[in-house]
Every structure is written in C-alpha cells, then in structure tokens.
Write a protein that holds these residues in place. Structure first.
Motif, short mmCIF file in Angstrom:
data_model
loop_
_atom_site.label_atom_id
_atom_site.label_comp_id
_atom_site.label_asym_id
_atom_site.label_seq_id
_atom_site.Cartn_x
_atom_site.Cartn_y
_atom_site.Cartn_z
N LEU A 244 -18.51 43.20 29.19
CA LEU A 244 -17.52 44.22 28.89
C LEU A 244 -16.22 44.03 29.65
O LEU A 244 -15.13 44.21 29.09
CB LEU A 244 -18.10 45.61 29.19
N GLN A 245 -16.31 43.67 30.93
CA GLN A 245 -15.11 43.61 31.77
C GLN A 245 -14.41 42.25 31.76
O GLN A 245 -13.22 42.18 32.04
CB GLN A 245 -15.47 43.98 33.21
N LEU A 246 -15.15 41.19 31.45
CA LEU A 246 -14.56 39.86 31.50
C LEU A 246 -14.46 39.20 30.13
O LEU A 246 -13.38 38.82 29.68
CB LEU A 246 -15.34 38.95 32.45
N MET A 247 -15.61 39.04 29.48
CA MET A 247 -15.65 38.25 28.26
C MET A 247 -14.95 38.92 27.09
O MET A 247 -14.17 38.29 26.37
CB MET A 247 -17.10 37.93 27.89
N VAL A 248 -15.22 40.20 26.87
CA VAL A 248 -14.63 40.91 25.74
C VAL A 248 -13.10 40.95 25.84
O VAL A 248 -12.40 40.58 24.88
CB VAL A 248 -15.22 42.32 25.58
N SER B 264 -10.74 27.23 32.62
CA SER B 264 -10.54 28.68 32.70
C SER B 264 -11.38 29.42 31.65
O SER B 264 -12.00 30.45 31.94
CB SER B 264 -9.07 29.01 32.51
N ILE B 265 -11.41 28.86 30.43
CA ILE B 265 -12.20 29.47 29.35
C ILE B 265 -13.69 29.41 29.68
O ILE B 265 -14.40 30.41 29.63
CB ILE B 265 -11.93 28.76 28.01
N LEU C 251 -19.35 30.53 32.09
CA LEU C 251 -20.26 29.68 32.86
C LEU C 251 -20.39 30.09 34.33
O LEU C 251 -21.48 29.99 34.91
CB LEU C 251 -19.77 28.22 32.77
N SER C 252 -19.31 30.53 34.95
CA SER C 252 -19.35 30.86 36.37
C SER C 252 -20.36 31.95 36.72
O SER C 252 -21.11 31.81 37.69
CB SER C 252 -17.95 31.25 36.87
N PRO C 253 -20.43 33.06 35.95
CA PRO C 253 -21.47 34.05 36.26
C PRO C 253 -22.88 33.48 36.17
O PRO C 253 -23.76 33.85 36.96
CB PRO C 253 -21.25 35.13 35.18
#
Length: 338
Positions: free
Chosen positions: A174-178, A139-140, A145-147
């Motif tokens: 901005l929308q996922l990682m942060v 999940s982490i 990695l998925s993008p």
C-alpha cells in the motif's frame, strides 16, 4: 569554492544531522506524534509516487540491450552487497553492536541511487545511457526486491506470527508499491509537468525524507537510542562503511576488466554497482521496521551515503583525468600521420 565543496560534504546530510539533533532535543509526543505519523505515511506515498512518475520508460527500454553490464550491476547491488553484509557477522557483537550490524544488513539490501550514479558516471566519462538504464532498473526492482531481501537477511518481525507478516506485506504494497506503480502509469499525463518542475519535485522528495527522519528519530529517542548508539558505534559505522565501499569498488572494477568491458562500461559498473539509495532507504525502513527501531536502522545508511559521495567524487575525477590523458596521447600519436 566553499569549504563544504572542498570537503565534498553533502549539504543535505548536514540538514539530516540537524533534524536528528532537533528530534533528540524535542521529540514529538502525544497528539503531535500521531499527527506526524499520519503525515509520514502520506509523505512516503507521495515520495514513491514521484519516483514512479520520474522514471522514463524510453530510457529504461533504450538501454536494455546492454544486458551483460546490467547483470553485473544487478548482481553487485542485490547479491554482492547482501553477501558482504552477512560476512560482517564475524565482527558482531565484539566489534560491531547488534543494532549497527542489523543497520548494515538493511543497507546492503537496498537498491542503487539514480541521480548520483548517473552524475558520477557522466563526470568520469562513462556510458551514461547504460547508467540511466541500470540505475532506473535498480530503483524499480528495489521497491519489490529490497523488502524480500530484508526478510531473508533478518527477521523483521521477531516473535511475530503470520498476522504480523501479512500486515508488513500489506503495508509495503500500500505505501510503496501501489504509489510507485500508479506514479509510473500516470507519467504520460504528468511527465511533462514533472520534467518542468524538477527542482520542486526534488524539494518535495527531500522534505518527505526529513519528515520521516524526524518522526523516526523522535520515536527512537523516546525509546533510548542514544543509550544503544555510542560515540564508538558512530566511529565503527564510518570505518566499516569505508571498508564495505572499498571492497565493492575493487570487486566491480576487476570484474569489469576480467569480463572485457570497455573503460566507459567499467565506469558505469563501478558507479552504478556501488551506490545505496538514501531516498528509498529511509522511507522503506519506516514501513519495514517497528517505529522505535527505524532511527537505529538508518544510521549506517546515512553515514554510508556521505562516504559513497565523497569517495566516488574523488574516483570520478580520477577517471576523468585518466580519460583526458588518454585522449591527449591518442591525439599526439595521430598528428604525425595526418
């Protein structure tokens, strides 16, 4: 036992289908479309914030010593699946339409589920501690990695220049990682509250996914999705989902046995290495792809999600019965010598 339980149909999937029907009949337009887009952006940020906050650092660190098992699961999730996705190119476009094929490529780039992978491992009698570690790590890693995998497997910005690419990368950060990183860093402060209100968090997660699905399919319906996706397309998605899952399950099972893993570890590899996350996949698609394409891109994921739940539920019970039978034989064999 209800008929849904006998058929092992996920109730949440039925709600998702209802939302798709609602979006098909009453797509949001105009001012409402703009409002839902803002709400969707906020919901995705909240979803990944909660993903980060739910992950226990102790569970992750505690299971890292079993590196061989985690490596096999990692390769299954982020190497075997993408390779099989690329191999499906031979069926496109004669047996597999281009939009559906791209949806499968996207599916193959996603991380594993956390909850169902651990649940099935537990039911089957597998190594639950290792499953927690593998599923959490997937999940982490998937957030980062998925993008990248999606970018390698397909051109998400066809015809776009560097500005579009930079914009996509900025949106992902901005929308996922942060939110994900902030949520995990905030775990020492809010972890206790999150653990005490798991049902509320689960409702929030699912509500966010439903909002994303409604917004995505509204845009897709306006763009003519049901002229691109026919009844044959839906049947083909179901058939290819079954084939894809069967191949992964067989390869993971034989790999675990060839490498000499115990039965408990084999179970963990089979269930953690064969799952794809609906919870991560739908919000991520909303960030990675043009709004009109999101509905088409997540259709294979929605169907594969139900297929993996039904097949793995049966497989988990089979493992459990086999484990129980072996314990009974061992007990009977030990009785005369006692």
């Amino acid at each position: 036992m209800s008929w849904l339980q006998r058929l092992r149909i996920d109730k949440f999937l039925l709600v998702l289908v209802s939302v798709v029907i609602l979006a098909s009949l009453f797509p949001c337009r105009g001012v409402f479309k703009t409002l839902f887009e803002y709400l969707t952006t906020a919901a995705i940020a909240l979803l990944f914030f909660m993903h980060g906050a739910k992950l226990s650092r102790d569970a992750i660190i505690g299971g890292m010593s079993h590196w061989r098992l985690h490596l096999v699961v990692f390769l299954s999730t982020f190497a075997l699946f993408p390779l099989l996705g690329l191999a499906m190119k031979v069926f496109q476009p004669s047996l597999l339409s281009t939009p559906v094929y791209l949806g499968f490529l996207y599916l193959c780039a996603l991380p594993a589920t956390v909850q169902s992978a651990i649940a099935f491992t537990s039911v089957a009698g597998g190594n639950v501690a290792a499953a927690i570690c593998s599923a959490s790590a997937s999940s982490i890693l998937g957030v980062f990695l998925s993008p990248v995998l999606v970018g390698l497997l397909m051109k998400t910005q066809e015809g776009g220049g560097s500005n579009n690419t930079l914009h996509a990368i900025g949106s992902i950060i901005l929308q996922l990682m942060v939110p994900f990183v902030v949520g995990h860093l905030a775990r020492p402060l809010i972890g206790g509250w999150v653990n005490r209100h798991k049902k509320l968090i689960n409702i929030t997660d699912r509500s966010s996914i439903l909002l994303v699905v409604y917004t995505a399919f509204s845009e897709a319906v306006v763009g003519g999705i049901w002229h691109q996706i026919t009844g044959w397309s839906l049947v083909s998605i179901l058939v290819y989902s079954l084939i894809l899952l069967a191949i992964v399950l067989v390869i993971n099972t034989w790999t675990a046995r060839l490498l000499g893993f115990s039965t408990a570890d084999e179970i963990t590899i089979v269930f953690c290495g064969s799952k794809k996350s609906l919870a991560n996949g739908i919000p991520m698609a909303n960030v990675l792809f043009p709004a009109a394409a999101v509905g088409t891109m997540v259709l294979p994921l929605m169907i594969f999600h139900q297929v993996q739940l039904m097949v793995c539920a049966v497989l988990a019970q089979r493992y459990a019965r086999k484990q129980a039978s072996q314990r009974e034989k061992s007990a009977l064999g030990a009785t005369p010598g006692e």
